[in-house]
Design a protein around this motif. Sequence first.
Motif, short mmCIF file in Angstrom:
data_model
loop_
_atom_site.label_atom_id
_atom_site.label_comp_id
_atom_site.label_asym_id
_atom_site.label_seq_id
_atom_site.Cartn_x
_atom_site.Cartn_y
_atom_site.Cartn_z
N LEU A 745 0.81 -1.23 0.00
CA LEU A 745 0.00 0.00 0.00
C LEU A 745 0.84 1.28 0.00
O LEU A 745 0.53 2.22 -0.75
CB LEU A 745 -0.96 -0.01 1.20
CG LEU A 745 -1.90 1.18 1.30
CD1 LEU A 745 -2.79 1.26 0.06
CD2 LEU A 745 -2.77 1.07 2.56
N PRO A 746 1.93 1.40 0.81
CA PRO A 746 2.72 2.64 0.76
C PRO A 746 3.28 2.95 -0.63
O PRO A 746 3.32 4.11 -1.04
CB PRO A 746 3.83 2.38 1.78
CG PRO A 746 3.27 1.37 2.72
CD PRO A 746 2.41 0.49 1.87
N LEU A 747 3.73 1.89 -1.34
CA LEU A 747 4.26 2.12 -2.68
C LEU A 747 3.18 2.63 -3.62
O LEU A 747 3.39 3.58 -4.39
CB LEU A 747 4.85 0.81 -3.24
CG LEU A 747 6.00 0.18 -2.43
CD1 LEU A 747 6.42 -1.15 -3.05
CD2 LEU A 747 7.19 1.12 -2.37
N LEU A 748 2.00 2.00 -3.56
CA LEU A 748 0.91 2.41 -4.44
C LEU A 748 0.40 3.80 -4.07
O LEU A 748 0.03 4.60 -4.94
CB LEU A 748 -0.22 1.39 -4.37
CG LEU A 748 0.14 -0.01 -4.88
CD1 LEU A 748 -0.98 -0.99 -4.56
CD2 LEU A 748 0.41 0.03 -6.38
N ARG A 749 0.36 4.08 -2.78
CA ARG A 749 -0.11 5.39 -2.33
C ARG A 749 0.80 6.49 -2.87
O ARG A 749 0.34 7.54 -3.30
CB ARG A 749 -0.17 5.42 -0.81
CG ARG A 749 -0.79 6.68 -0.24
CD ARG A 749 -0.78 6.62 1.29
NE ARG A 749 -1.45 7.78 1.84
CZ ARG A 749 -2.75 7.85 2.07
NH1 ARG A 749 -3.53 6.82 1.78
NH2 ARG A 749 -3.30 8.93 2.59
N ARG A 750 2.11 6.24 -2.82
CA ARG A 750 3.05 7.22 -3.35
C ARG A 750 2.84 7.44 -4.84
O ARG A 750 2.90 8.57 -5.34
CB ARG A 750 4.49 6.75 -3.08
CG ARG A 750 5.56 7.68 -3.64
CD ARG A 750 6.94 7.19 -3.25
NE ARG A 750 7.18 5.84 -3.72
CZ ARG A 750 8.17 5.06 -3.29
NH1 ARG A 750 8.98 5.50 -2.35
NH2 ARG A 750 8.34 3.85 -3.78
N THR A 751 2.55 6.37 -5.56
CA THR A 751 2.33 6.48 -7.00
C THR A 751 1.10 7.31 -7.31
O THR A 751 1.13 8.26 -8.10
CB THR A 751 2.19 5.08 -7.62
OG1 THR A 751 3.37 4.32 -7.33
CG2 THR A 751 2.00 5.19 -9.13
N PHE A 752 -0.02 6.96 -6.67
CA PHE A 752 -1.28 7.63 -6.99
C PHE A 752 -1.33 9.04 -6.40
O PHE A 752 -2.05 9.90 -6.92
CB PHE A 752 -2.46 6.79 -6.49
CG PHE A 752 -2.76 5.61 -7.36
CD1 PHE A 752 -3.65 5.71 -8.41
CD2 PHE A 752 -2.13 4.39 -7.14
CE1 PHE A 752 -3.92 4.62 -9.23
CE2 PHE A 752 -2.39 3.30 -7.95
CZ PHE A 752 -3.28 3.42 -9.01
#
Length: 810
Positions: A745-752
Amino acid sequence: MSSDRVHVLGVRHHGPGSARALVRALDELRPDLILVEGPPEADGLVALAAHEDLEPPVALLAYPTAATAGKGGVKGRAAFWPFAVFSPEWQALRWAVEHEVPLRFCDLPAGHRFAAQAAEDAGAGGTEPDGPLADAVPSPDASVPDASTPAVGAGSAEAPATASAAGATTVPKTAGEPAGADEADPAEGEDALRVDPIAGLAHAAGYDDPERWWEDVIEHRRDVPPFAAVAEAMAAVRESAPVIGEDLVREAYMRQVLRAALKEGHQRIAVVCGAWHVPALTGELPPAKADAALLKGLPAVPTTVTWVPWTHGRLASWSGYGAGVTAPGWYHHLFTAEDQPVERWLVGVAGVLRGEDLNVSSAHVIESVRLADTLAVLRGRPLPGLAEVTEATRAVLCDGDDTRLELVQRKVVVGERLGRVPADAPAVPLARDLAATAKRLKLAQQALITDHDLDLRKPNDLERSRLLHRLRLLGVGWGTPAQRKAGKGTFWESWRLQWHPEYAVDLIEASAYGVTVEQAATAKTVESAAGAELPVLTGLLEACLLADLPGAQPRVLQELNDRAAVDTDVAQLMAAVPALARSLRYGDVRATSTDALAEVLTGLVTRIRLGLPGALTGLDDDAARALREHLDGTHEALNLLADRLPLREEWLAALARLVDRPDLPGLLAGRLLRLLRDAGSFDADAVELRLSRALTVGVPPTTAAGYVEGFIAGGGLLLVHDEALLSLVDRWLTGLAPDTFTAVLPLLRRTFAAFAAPERRAVGEKVRHLGSGGTRRSGSDLDELELDEARVARVLPTLELLLAAGRGTR
């Protein structure tokens, strides 16, 4: 304090009250010689005070000759002695030239101070400066007084290491506010009186404005004339003040100058100095032999002095100037307004606010005058001061808005006045060339910020652009590139211009490189290129083209070629590509030859293609992220040159050979796929196939998340318009186990989070309508969802409370 032949007039530097009292005293005394606290090297510049083009605020600028400037250069040595029209020293200069009375500066020569600073630099190598003058050397880690420093520091007339009639200000080692000898922490107690004796006494008496104290306690004192009252107060203060070695040296020199004047036969000598020095120059002078012994053996260096323009902003205490005043604009108004100063001031404030399209009427001005008068009466003051006028401005003209008041403070209370200096004033050839060029190109050197949109198709605008770029290469930041408000055509360039007095010192520093701006910029660019890193060299090459420096371009190109031939760092090679591509693409706009650039860029891209496979191996997350930025920059640069050089196809072929490597970090593999997809090298089926492989169960979730980030980074519109891709990502996410989803989730949150807010909303709307086949989920689909009953049970009590509260409000 006066004797038969010597009359010492102690003043507050930059004090309009002192200036008015001084003019009255000189009119009454009619001296045959005036001695002013300041650098004796400036005696030859006194006559220029009569020139109509020498308009305050101005400053005396002293600097050592280039041969003796030392390792700090001119910038590390130069000093300013600023003057405003309300400075007592300036009024003494004007009185002297108008009445044809000789005037000399009587402070310790600046050459001695520069020599002491050079000795301190030598001390870093093992030779420490010693003697009384060593105290004058500023500490290298001295701090600039805070803008909110209260009165004693804020209104100081003379800082501890000041060497001037108005407080010598050593130029900072970096561009910015005046600093150096005056960079001391706000003084307290007895030290506060020495930093600014008049401000110190005023605050000890409960006054927040030293000028008001001067008028009430000194000028309006009936039993003792003003300067006698100052001498009396300073004598009492200095009886208990600590002895400072630098003061002993400076005052010994002042007394030697005074003795020489008496020996010449002058009968009425007026000495204009800071109030602190009055006791040392009055009464019975010590034996000349003692002063001569104190001055014996002082080192000195050859020094040049000239007049330079100054600004009210640089006179303000918030700028870090030790002898600054809090309200130079207000002081200027007090000194120059013939009558009704409060009314005229508030009319000017109203004009500034109207200039910002704010609603201010004549009725506002009338009411603000009444309020200022009423406040003065309530406080027992004969006339409103700055405090009363400011409160009336805030309450009436600004409607209580502190933002508007801040505008008034900046533009009116401090002011943006820039002085003028005659064209025939001494100056280095480089400064003369800049002044002549700026005049020809109709670029005014002014303190106000001005915006200029240059059309590079016009010869005059093109020359303006070249001049500003050359100055930036010399470290003179008169112009700052700005973003155009409308349009980004390659024939347009926007600049924001603001002239600072310190640029005079930068020009002196740069004059070692040449006598014209073009010569100096060429020589400094060639010097900077020697041994520079590859990104620096490409930046210099781009600057050569922008500034049109054909004399520097071949040398920089040669350095760049030599460096690229031996540099094996692919990241550095890629960092050099964008600037070269811009130079090659837009060189024609400036009618600048770019023939040699194509060969250099071709060789550079070839080395990148050959070294890229090895550069993508064994990278951690931070290194992969940095390399992704370089990949994007190189790709965009080569797209820019698609119609100029056959490099893009070879570059895309190299990326296609790498995209399927199993050892690539997910972030870089996803990015390569996105670049190839945008370039049209892969069709939709090929892209979906590779994404599907990357998002299968067998791929570690963090690797898959990095792949997604690399592919969709740069904006969410791709997901909005490609429903198949969005569905693929959605299926991968919904298929993750809870623990795995939490991990990625942290990686995806940074992307979006990097997407614009409208893009995130659009993606969310598309996801709501997605089903297994890309259609909106139906009610039956929702009924078939498996729910975790234990988790649902936790929500029910809260839901019941919310529903009950909602029914109760109906």
